[in-house]
Write a protein that holds these residues in place. Structure first.
Motif, PDB file in Angstrom:
ATOM      1  N   MET A  96       0.847  -1.194   0.000  1.00 38.53           N
ATOM      2  CA  MET A  96       0.000   0.000   0.000  1.00 38.53           C
ATOM      3  C   MET A  96       0.882   1.243   0.000  1.00 38.53           C
ATOM      4  SD  MET A  96      -3.059   0.664   2.726  1.00 38.53           S
ATOM      5  CE  MET A  96      -4.163   2.066   2.611  1.00 38.53           C
ATOM      6  N   SER A  97       0.417   2.294  -0.657  1.00 38.86           N
ATOM      7  CA  SER A  97       1.126   3.566  -0.635  1.00 38.86           C
ATOM      8  C   SER A  97       0.165   4.677  -0.228  1.00 38.86           C
ATOM      9  CB  SER A  97       1.754   3.873  -2.005  1.00 38.86           C
ATOM     10  OG  SER A  97       0.756   4.208  -2.951  1.00 38.86           O
ATOM     11  N   ALA A  98       0.736   5.732   0.369  1.00 37.85           N
ATOM     12  CA  ALA A  98      -0.069   6.863   0.820  1.00 37.85           C
ATOM     13  C   ALA A  98       0.832   8.083   0.927  1.00 37.85           C
ATOM     14  CB  ALA A  98      -0.715   6.567   2.167  1.00 37.85           C
ATOM     15  N   PRO A  99       0.281   9.284   0.757  1.00 40.40           N
ATOM     16  CA  PRO A  99       1.070  10.491   1.011  1.00 40.40           C
ATOM     17  C   PRO A  99       1.470  10.567   2.485  1.00 40.40           C
ATOM     18  CG  PRO A  99      -0.971  10.992  -0.178  1.00 40.40           C
ATOM     19  CD  PRO A  99      -1.085   9.586   0.297  1.00 40.40           C
ATOM     20  N   VAL A 100       2.493  11.370   2.774  1.00 40.90           N
ATOM     21  CA  VAL A 100       2.988  11.471   4.145  1.00 40.90           C
ATOM     22  C   VAL A 100       1.888  11.895   5.102  1.00 40.90           C
ATOM     23  CG1 VAL A 100       4.624  12.672   5.645  1.00 40.90           C
ATOM     24  CG2 VAL A 100       5.335  11.943   3.365  1.00 40.90           C
ATOM     25  N   GLY A 101       1.079  12.867   4.695  1.00 39.53           N
ATOM     26  CA  GLY A 101       0.025  13.352   5.581  1.00 39.53           C
ATOM     27  C   GLY A 101      -1.058  12.329   5.865  1.00 39.53           C
ATOM     28  N   PHE A 102      -1.202  11.350   4.967  1.00 38.95           N
ATOM     29  CA  PHE A 102      -2.240  10.323   5.143  1.00 38.95           C
ATOM     30  C   PHE A 102      -1.771   9.160   6.015  1.00 38.95           C
ATOM     31  CE2 PHE A 102      -5.862  10.417   1.888  1.00 38.95           C
ATOM     32  CZ  PHE A 102      -5.983  11.787   2.023  1.00 38.95           C
ATOM     33  N   GLN A 223       1.835  18.232   3.400  1.00 34.88           N
ATOM     34  CA  GLN A 223       0.799  18.762   4.288  1.00 34.88           C
ATOM     35  C   GLN A 223       1.187  18.647   5.761  1.00 34.88           C
ATOM     36  OE1 GLN A 223      -2.449  20.219   3.917  1.00 34.88           O
ATOM     37  NE2 GLN A 223      -1.601  20.689   1.909  1.00 34.88           N
ATOM     38  N   LEU A 224       1.909  17.603   6.122  1.00 31.52           N
ATOM     39  CA  LEU A 224       2.314  17.446   7.516  1.00 31.52           C
ATOM     40  C   LEU A 224       3.242  18.575   7.938  1.00 31.52           C
ATOM     41  CD1 LEU A 224       2.295  15.806  10.116  1.00 31.52           C
ATOM     42  CD2 LEU A 224       4.127  14.395   9.160  1.00 31.52           C
ATOM     43  N   SER A 225       4.161  18.957   7.066  1.00 30.05           N
ATOM     44  CA  SER A 225       5.060  20.078   7.366  1.00 30.05           C
ATOM     45  C   SER A 225       4.284  21.373   7.516  1.00 30.05           C
ATOM     46  CB  SER A 225       6.114  20.224   6.267  1.00 30.05           C
ATOM     47  OG  SER A 225       6.940  19.090   6.208  1.00 30.05           O
ATOM     48  N   LEU A 226       3.296  21.587   6.651  1.00 31.61           N
ATOM     49  CA  LEU A 226       2.483  22.800   6.748  1.00 31.61           C
ATOM     50  C   LEU A 226       1.718  22.840   8.072  1.00 31.61           C
ATOM     51  CD1 LEU A 226       1.063  23.035   3.118  1.00 31.61           C
ATOM     52  CD2 LEU A 226       2.828  24.476   4.149  1.00 31.61           C
ATOM     53  N   GLU A 227       1.182  21.686   8.475  1.00 25.56           N
ATOM     54  CA  GLU A 227       0.467  21.625   9.753  1.00 25.56           C
ATOM     55  C   GLU A 227       1.400  21.978  10.914  1.00 25.56           C
ATOM     56  OE1 GLU A 227      -1.367  18.253  12.719  1.00 25.56           O
ATOM     57  OE2 GLU A 227      -1.339  17.849  10.558  1.00 25.56           O
ATOM     58  N   GLN A 228       2.618  21.433  10.893  1.00 30.77           N
ATOM     59  CA  GLN A 228       3.569  21.710  11.965  1.00 30.77           C
ATOM     60  C   GLN A 228       3.956  23.186  11.998  1.00 30.77           C
ATOM     61  OE1 GLN A 228       6.530  18.865  10.775  1.00 30.77           O
ATOM     62  NE2 GLN A 228       5.710  17.236  12.078  1.00 30.77           N
ATOM     63  N   MET A 229       4.131  23.772  10.840  1.00 34.94           N
ATOM     64  CA  MET A 229       4.475  25.192  10.787  1.00 34.94           C
ATOM     65  C   MET A 229       3.306  26.065  11.207  1.00 34.94           C
ATOM     66  SD  MET A 229       7.048  25.521   7.513  1.00 34.94           S
ATOM     67  CE  MET A 229       6.224  24.370   6.409  1.00 34.94           C
ATOM     68  N   CYS A 230       2.100  25.604  10.918  1.00 26.11           N
ATOM     69  CA  CYS A 230       0.907  26.338  11.339  1.00 26.11           C
ATOM     70  C   CYS A 230       0.813  26.320  12.870  1.00 26.11           C
ATOM     71  CB  CYS A 230      -0.324  25.707  10.697  1.00 26.11           C
ATOM     72  SG  CYS A 230      -1.790  26.756  10.704  1.00 26.11           S
ATOM     73  N   VAL A 231       1.032  25.168  13.475  1.00 28.42           N
ATOM     74  CA  VAL A 231       1.022  25.055  14.936  1.00 28.42           C
ATOM     75  C   VAL A 231       2.120  25.920  15.544  1.00 28.42           C
ATOM     76  CG1 VAL A 231       1.419  23.459  16.863  1.00 28.42           C
ATOM     77  CG2 VAL A 231      -0.033  22.765  14.954  1.00 28.42           C
ATOM     78  N   ALA A 232       3.242  26.039  14.851  1.00 28.28           N
ATOM     79  CA  ALA A 232       4.362  26.841  15.348  1.00 28.28           C
ATOM     80  C   ALA A 232       4.121  28.342  15.226  1.00 28.28           C
ATOM     81  CB  ALA A 232       5.637  26.460  14.599  1.00 28.28           C
ATOM     82  N   GLY A 233       2.986  28.738  14.655  1.00 25.43           N
ATOM     83  CA  GLY A 233       2.639  30.150  14.588  1.00 25.43           C
ATOM     84  C   GLY A 233       3.237  30.903  13.434  1.00 25.43           C
ATOM     85  N   LEU A 234       3.521  30.222  12.335  1.00 28.18           N
ATOM     86  CA  LEU A 234       4.183  30.870  11.206  1.00 28.18           C
ATOM     87  C   LEU A 234       3.216  31.426  10.173  1.00 28.18           C
ATOM     88  CD1 LEU A 234       7.170  28.414  10.640  1.00 28.18           C
ATOM     89  CD2 LEU A 234       7.103  30.537  11.970  1.00 28.18           C
ATOM     90  N   GLY A 235       1.924  31.205  10.339  1.00 33.36           N
ATOM     91  CA  GLY A 235       0.984  31.772   9.385  1.00 33.36           C
ATOM     92  C   GLY A 235      -0.353  31.059   9.371  1.00 33.36           C
ATOM     93  N   VAL A 236      -1.174  31.452   8.391  1.00 36.97           N
ATOM     94  CA  VAL A 236      -2.491  30.850   8.172  1.00 36.97           C
ATOM     95  C   VAL A 236      -2.339  29.732   7.152  1.00 36.97           C
ATOM     96  CG1 VAL A 236      -4.847  31.244   7.343  1.00 36.97           C
ATOM     97  CG2 VAL A 236      -3.677  33.007   8.682  1.00 36.97           C
ATOM     98  N   GLY A 237      -2.932  28.595   7.429  1.00 40.61           N
ATOM     99  CA  GLY A 237      -2.839  27.467   6.523  1.00 40.61           C
ATOM    100  C   GLY A 237      -4.203  26.944   6.124  1.00 40.61           C
TER     101      GLY A 237
END
Length: 300
Positions: A96-102, A223-237
């Protein structure tokens, strides 16, 4: 192949004790059974049966030959049983394969299936690139969004709700937008392989639509990196609700403009072929569909 068929007929004659009984079991005529045995003897040049008006008896060679014919028929029956098992019960290796965020959804999605079927194993390839299913021998791939044209078969599993969110710290520092137009003044985290802009369409409480283009301060194809950066307060995602549900519940993220919504994104189960799907693939698809149906932020 004709010899194999004649060996199976011969094994049935020996098993049932007569041509007529074997013919009934095989759903053939008695003359057809007799002909198959005769052709087998002619082809080998060896007499296998002594025939009389009352009964049949095996020659010494026929007795030894019958043992091997019975073994062949038994092996064929076992092979058919394995095919039936593969069709009905999941077993073997599921690739099975999946994107990192999945990847976070695989364990809760397939965990009950793997626990219920000890003969099923999983090999999971996690990659945001579009893996070639045939080259990588992938049985099942999870994909999101618009799919490129291909010969592969896609089944829609569900839709993910997309939401706008930011950390409480970011919103304290930059203020909470009150209208879609105010979003362009904010720092954006954008999911993109190329380019630094994002074109979105917001749908208001009354169904009104507001197209909007924002520029990215940070762009990533993960998407996982974007989520982590969003939690870190770097912007709106713009992130998927199922992926950030726990962060929202824990207060690490907060929805931005919650009265406005975004068009949902489809999630697909992609397989190399449509017909004759093995049980491991069919059961895995149903397991993931059931999991997503119970996941907040999805629509089945």
């Amino acid at each position: 192949m004709d010899d194999l068929r004649r060996m199976a007929v011969f094994a049935a004659v020996v098993q049932h004790g007569s041509m007529s009984a074997a013919a009934q079991a095989l759903r053939m005529s008695t003359s057809a059974v007799s002909q198959q045995v005769r052709l087998l003897e002619q082809g080998s040049g060896v007499t296998l049966l002594h025939r009389s008006t009352r009964k049949l008896s095996l020659t010494d060679t026929g007795a030894r030959f019958a043992e091997h014919c019975h073994a062949m028929v038994s092996a064929a029956a076992q092979a058919n049983a394995q095919l039936a098992l593969a069709h009905d019960a999941p077993s073997g290796e599921l690739r099975m394969s999946a994107p990192v965020g999945f990847a976070r959804h695989i364990a809760p999605g397939l965990g009950p299936l793997l626990a219920a079927h000890p003969g099923l194993t999983l090999r999971l390839l996690v990659d945001d690139a579009l893996i070639n299913l045939v080259d990588a021998r992938i049985d099942l791939a999870l994909r999101a969004g618009r799919l490129p044209d291909s010969s592969w078969v896609a089944q829609r599993l569900c839709d993910f709700d997309w939401i706008l969110c930011a950390s409480p710290d970011y919103l304290r520092r930059h203020g909470e937008p009150g209208t879609p137009a105010e979003l362009v003044q904010h720092q954006w985290l954008v999911g993109s392989r190329e380019g630094s802009g994002l074109q979105i369409e917001l749908i208001g409480p009354a169904g009104e639509r507001e197209p909007l283009r924002v520029d990215a301060r940070i762009a990533s194809n993960n998407q996982l990196s974007l989520e982590q950066m969003c939690v870190a307060g770097l912007g709106v995602g713009m992130l998927t609700h199922p992926d950030v549900h726990e962060a929202l519940q824990a207060g690490r993220l907060k929805r931005v403009l919650p009265q406005w919504r975004l068009p949902p994104g489809p999630v697909w189960a992609v397989t190399p072929q449509r017909e004759n799907q093995p049980a491991k693939v069919r059961h895995a698809i149903e397991a993931m569909r059931a999991y997503f149906a119970a996941t907040p932020g999805t629509r089945v």
